[in-house]
Design an enzyme around this catalytic site. Structure first.
Site, PDB file in Angstrom:
ATOM      1  N   GLU A 140       0.815  -1.138   0.099  1.00 19.20           N
ATOM      2  CA  GLU A 140       0.181   0.020   0.098  1.00 19.20           C
ATOM      3  C   GLU A 140       0.986   1.039   0.035  1.00 19.20           C
ATOM      4  O   GLU A 140       1.569   1.620   0.827  1.00 19.20           O
ATOM      5  CB  GLU A 140      -0.831  -0.103   1.300  1.00 19.20           C
ATOM      6  CG  GLU A 140      -1.866  -1.284   1.330  1.00 19.20           C
ATOM      7  CD  GLU A 140      -3.050  -1.305   0.248  1.00 19.20           C
ATOM      8  OE1 GLU A 140      -3.018  -0.066  -0.207  1.00 19.20           O
ATOM      9  OE2 GLU A 140      -3.715  -2.024   0.003  1.00 19.20           O
ATOM     10  N   CYS A 142      -2.172   9.098   3.177  1.00 19.13           N
ATOM     11  CA  CYS A 142      -1.822   8.567   1.634  1.00 19.13           C
ATOM     12  C   CYS A 142      -2.703   9.001   0.686  1.00 19.13           C
ATOM     13  O   CYS A 142      -2.362   9.084  -0.534  1.00 19.13           O
ATOM     14  CB  CYS A 142      -1.385   7.324   1.765  1.00 19.13           C
ATOM     15  SG  CYS A 142      -2.950   6.156   2.376  1.00 19.13           S
TER      16      CYS A 142
HETATM   17  P1  NAD Z   1       8.803   4.632   4.249  1.00 16.34           P
HETATM   18  O1  NAD Z   1       8.778   3.794   3.015  1.00 16.34           O
HETATM   19  O2  NAD Z   1       9.811   5.490   4.219  1.00 16.34           O
HETATM   20  O3  NAD Z   1       8.747   3.893   5.617  1.00 16.34           O
HETATM   21  C1  NAD Z   1       7.437   2.751   5.835  1.00 16.34           C
HETATM   22  C2  NAD Z   1       8.041   1.832   6.900  1.00 16.34           C
HETATM   23  O4  NAD Z   1       8.813   1.045   6.063  1.00 16.34           O
HETATM   24  C3  NAD Z   1       8.654   2.236   7.891  1.00 16.34           C
HETATM   25  O5  NAD Z   1       8.479   1.413   8.940  1.00 16.34           O
HETATM   26  C4  NAD Z   1      10.082   2.178   7.590  1.00 16.34           C
HETATM   27  O6  NAD Z   1      11.048   2.096   8.809  1.00 16.34           O
HETATM   28  C5  NAD Z   1      10.102   0.950   6.770  1.00 16.34           C
HETATM   29  N1  NAD Z   1      11.241   0.857   5.872  1.00 16.34           N
HETATM   30  C6  NAD Z   1      11.949   1.945   5.440  1.00 16.34           C
HETATM   31  N2  NAD Z   1      13.050   1.117   4.423  1.00 16.34           N
HETATM   32  C7  NAD Z   1      12.631  -0.068   4.435  1.00 16.34           C
HETATM   33  C8  NAD Z   1      13.502  -1.057   3.947  1.00 16.34           C
HETATM   34  N3  NAD Z   1      14.418  -0.984   3.089  1.00 16.34           N
HETATM   35  N4  NAD Z   1      12.918  -2.455   4.511  1.00 16.34           N
HETATM   36  C9  NAD Z   1      12.149  -2.443   5.233  1.00 16.34           C
HETATM   37  N5  NAD Z   1      11.381  -1.663   5.631  1.00 16.34           N
HETATM   38  C10 NAD Z   1      11.894  -0.300   5.379  1.00 16.34           C
HETATM   39  O7  NAD Z   1       7.318   5.541   4.179  1.00 16.34           O
HETATM   40  P2  NAD Z   1       7.099   6.666   5.392  1.00 16.34           P
HETATM   41  O8  NAD Z   1       7.770   8.104   5.131  1.00 16.34           O
HETATM   42  O9  NAD Z   1       7.188   6.124   6.499  1.00 16.34           O
HETATM   43  O10 NAD Z   1       5.308   6.639   5.020  1.00 16.34           O
HETATM   44  C11 NAD Z   1       4.896   7.640   4.342  1.00 16.34           C
HETATM   45  C12 NAD Z   1       4.415   6.882   2.993  1.00 16.34           C
HETATM   46  O11 NAD Z   1       3.786   5.869   3.279  1.00 16.34           O
HETATM   47  C13 NAD Z   1       4.099   7.816   1.905  1.00 16.34           C
HETATM   48  O12 NAD Z   1       4.299   7.444   0.571  1.00 16.34           O
HETATM   49  C14 NAD Z   1       2.512   7.465   2.055  1.00 16.34           C
HETATM   50  O13 NAD Z   1       1.546   7.755   0.973  1.00 16.34           O
HETATM   51  C15 NAD Z   1       2.599   6.013   2.435  1.00 16.34           C
HETATM   52  N6  NAD Z   1       1.216   5.473   2.769  1.00 16.34           N
HETATM   53  C16 NAD Z   1       0.481   4.720   2.098  1.00 16.34           C
HETATM   54  C17 NAD Z   1      -0.827   4.159   2.570  1.00 16.34           C
HETATM   55  C18 NAD Z   1      -1.705   3.329   1.649  1.00 16.34           C
HETATM   56  O14 NAD Z   1      -2.536   2.880   2.160  1.00 16.34           O
HETATM   57  N7  NAD Z   1      -1.444   3.226   0.344  1.00 16.34           N
HETATM   58  C19 NAD Z   1      -1.049   4.546   3.831  1.00 16.34           C
HETATM   59  C20 NAD Z   1      -0.245   5.327   4.583  1.00 16.34           C
HETATM   60  C21 NAD Z   1       0.971   5.809   4.058  1.00 16.34           C
END
Ligand code: NAD
Length: 528
Positions: free
Chosen positions: A262, A299
């Site tokens: 997501e 999001c």
């Molecule tokens: P992010 O991708 O930086 O991090 C999300 C999670 O992934 C965090 O727990 C982070 O520690 C982890 N992560 C980061 N790199 C990783 C890796 N290499 N391997 C495994 N885990 C890793 O995103 P963010 O900045 O925390 O969140 C914001 C983003 O999330 C925005 O793009 C937003 O649109 C999206 N989002 C999407 C939805 C949806 O339902 N589509 C809902 C909420 C947020």
């Protein structure tokens, strides 16, 4: 824009040092390394969050696997009884949950309280739906009357969940609930910044009777924890950015496990030219939330608004006026309509999108400034005009309180502009005529389209799958697939008598003739 807070801000009384220490105590961290988890409004360190090593993560999976073996033997009815009790506990403790969400994310109180409603809504939906989804379904097999085939859903095993910071409680718990109901164990990795509210929610699930060990939490920076977590999981549920989603999807693919991703959006809203006075009022109120709710860190929030040229001045003025009237502040009461961004880093990222747009020719209708006197990560609700695709804000997700207004001349042009993006998570269409809006919605490339709303109606419809298309994701949460994705299907087929193939001594030509005419008969009688 009026502002509150900044001075004499007192941490909510429920967020005691004792509670914080109790919550983080369950996070394994054998190396002794910690993350300084801070209160967003003040920057004050609240607690040292243990960071899990690969060995800690492997151990968490080992314990989860042992607990899952027993849990999967429980009847569905007995498993669901835990969630009946959990629903009550989650609702009764919603205000403490909101306190924790606020201290760790900096969002305003209204939004924090709304976030607490998501897991109870998910529980209510799947309490009704899970029994029939998980019940084995027997159908006729290939030989009418003599064979059956039964679809049995078996849990995947241990589901790994990686959650973001923007809705830490909802994404930490709501995706885990159907996985647990289906008989799985869960290992969740929340974002370091926002581990408190999911930890608290899990403690409530355990108080409701969830067996100890079944729901594990590991913490750490994504690239440190991610590989071991994915390599030990039987399925991955990821919510976060598109860039990280690609990394997760690649690794899950190599391990041949399923995943649901997501991801981000650059969500458009099209306003048709037929809104009457009341319609405009509703649109302004709803779209201000759809753009600036959760300080733009949703999001599905709207980052691009397309207004008809014939009504651009009137509609844009109404929207800008509403944005200017928003109360921004740091407070643990219901006063502010806009809270902080999650961190100084994220505030800098949002500010860089605005600065880049302005440097390349965009204009600021309102907002556009950081507000350090309120708190370290505050940024004003910002409305831009003249944003083009060569600007960061014109192409990539800003994920902050920033929106671009655009004019369109024909509906075809509006649809083309709305679809001119690599993302496809959410869209919104406004019209006085629902059928007209539906016709536009059908042409938008997006996993969700809200008509006469910005985002909440689609997200809160828990019976319908919700996910992204294009670069916004793979798979969906909610609906039947929101639970069934956590199961493997076993096809148990029974043949009561061996009748397939030619009978002993039967001429093969005669057998083939008989077989082909039975195919025709089966079609005629609608036998599957
Ligand atoms: P992010 O991708 O930086 O991090 C999300 C999670 O992934 C965090 O727990 C982070 O520690 C982890 N992560 C980061 N790199 C990783 C890796 N290499 N391997 C495994 N885990 C890793 O995103 P963010 O900045 O925390 O969140 C914001 C983003 O999330 C925005 O793009 C937003 O649109 C999206 N989002 C999407 C939805 C949806 O339902 N589509 C809902 C909420 C947020």
């Amino acid at each position: 824009m009026t502002a509150t807070g900044g001075t004499a801000l007192r941490r909510p009384a429920s967020v005691t040092d004792e509670l914080l220490e109790r919550l983080v105590a369950r996070v394994p961290g054998s190396s002794g390394a910690t993350w300084k988890l801070a209160e967003v409004y003040t920057g004050e360190v609240l607690v040292e969050l243990p960071q899990s090593t690969p060995t800690d993560i492997e151990r968490a999976f080992h314990e989860a696997r042992a607990a899952q073996k027993l849990w999967s033997q429980w009847s569905v009815k007995k498993r669901l009884e835990v969630f009946e009790r959990a629903h009550t506990l989650l609702v009764d403790n919603a205000l403490t949950t909101a306190d924790l969400i606020q201290v760790e994310s900096g969002k305003n109180r209204r939004m924090a309280v709304e976030e607490t409603c998501d897991p109870p809504m998910i529980i209510s939906h799947y309490l009704k739906r899970a029994p029939s989804l998980l019940k084995p379904k027997t159908r006729g097999g290939p030989i009418p009357f003599l064979s059956t085939s039964t679809e049995v859903h078996v849990p995947k095993g241990v589901v790994g969940i990686i959650a973001p910071w923007n809705f830490p409680f909802a994404t930490g718990l709501s995706d885990a609930i159907p996985a647990l109901m289906a008989g799985n164990a869960v290992v969740v990795k929340p974002d370091n910044k926002t581990a408190l509210s999911p930890l608290y929610g899990i403690s409530l699930l355990e108080e409701a009777g969830l067996p100890k060990g079944l729901f594990q939490v590991v913490c750490g920076e994504g690239p440190d924890v991610g590989p071991t977590l994915i390599d030990n999981a039987d399925y991955i549920m990821f919510t976060g950015s598109t860039a990280t989603g690609r990394v997760i999807g690649e690794r899950a693919g190599r391990n041949l496990i399923g995943c649901c991703l997501e991801l981000g959006g650059k969500n458009p809203m099209i306003v048709l030219d037929d809104l009457d006075e009341a319609g405009v009022e509703e649109w302004v109120q709803s779209s201000v939330f759809a753009v600036f709710g959760n300080t733009g860190q949703i999001c599905m929030h709207i980052e691009r608004i397309y207004l008809p040229d014939s009504r651009y001045d009137e509609l844009s003025a109404a929207f800008v006026k509403a944005a200017e009237g928003l109360k921004i502040g740091a407070a643990y009461d219901f006063g502010p309509e806009i809270g902080s961004l999650v961190s100084v880093d994220h505030k800098d990222r949002v500010a860089s999108h605005v600065a880049d747009a302005v440097a390349k020719g965009a204009t600021v209708r309102t907002g556009g400034r950081e507000r350090p006197e309120i708190g370290p990560a505050f940024f004003e609700p910002t409305v831009l005009e003249g944003v083009t695709k060569d600007m960061l804000a014109g192409q990539t997700e800003t994920f902050g309180p920033v929106v671009a207004l655009h004019r369109y001349r024909t509906v075809d042009e509006a649809v083309h502009l709305a679809n001119d993006t690599d993302y496809g998570l959410n869209a919104s269409v406004w019209s006085g005529d629902i059928a007209r809006a539906e016709a536009v919605a059908a042409r938008i490339e997006s996993g969700n389209v809200n008509i006469n709303d910005g985002l909440a109606t689609a997200y809160a419809s828990k019976g319908t799958p919700s996910g992204g298309v294009k670069n916004s994701g793979v798979g969906a949460r909610h609906g039947d697939q929101g639970l069934l994705k956590y199961t493997d299907v076993k096809n148990v087929a029974v043949l009561k008598k061996q009748v397939l193939g030619a009978r002993p001594g039967q001429d093969y030509d005669a057998y083939v003739k008989q077989m082909l005419s039975s195919l025709k008969l089966m079609k005629k009688l609608r036998i599957r």
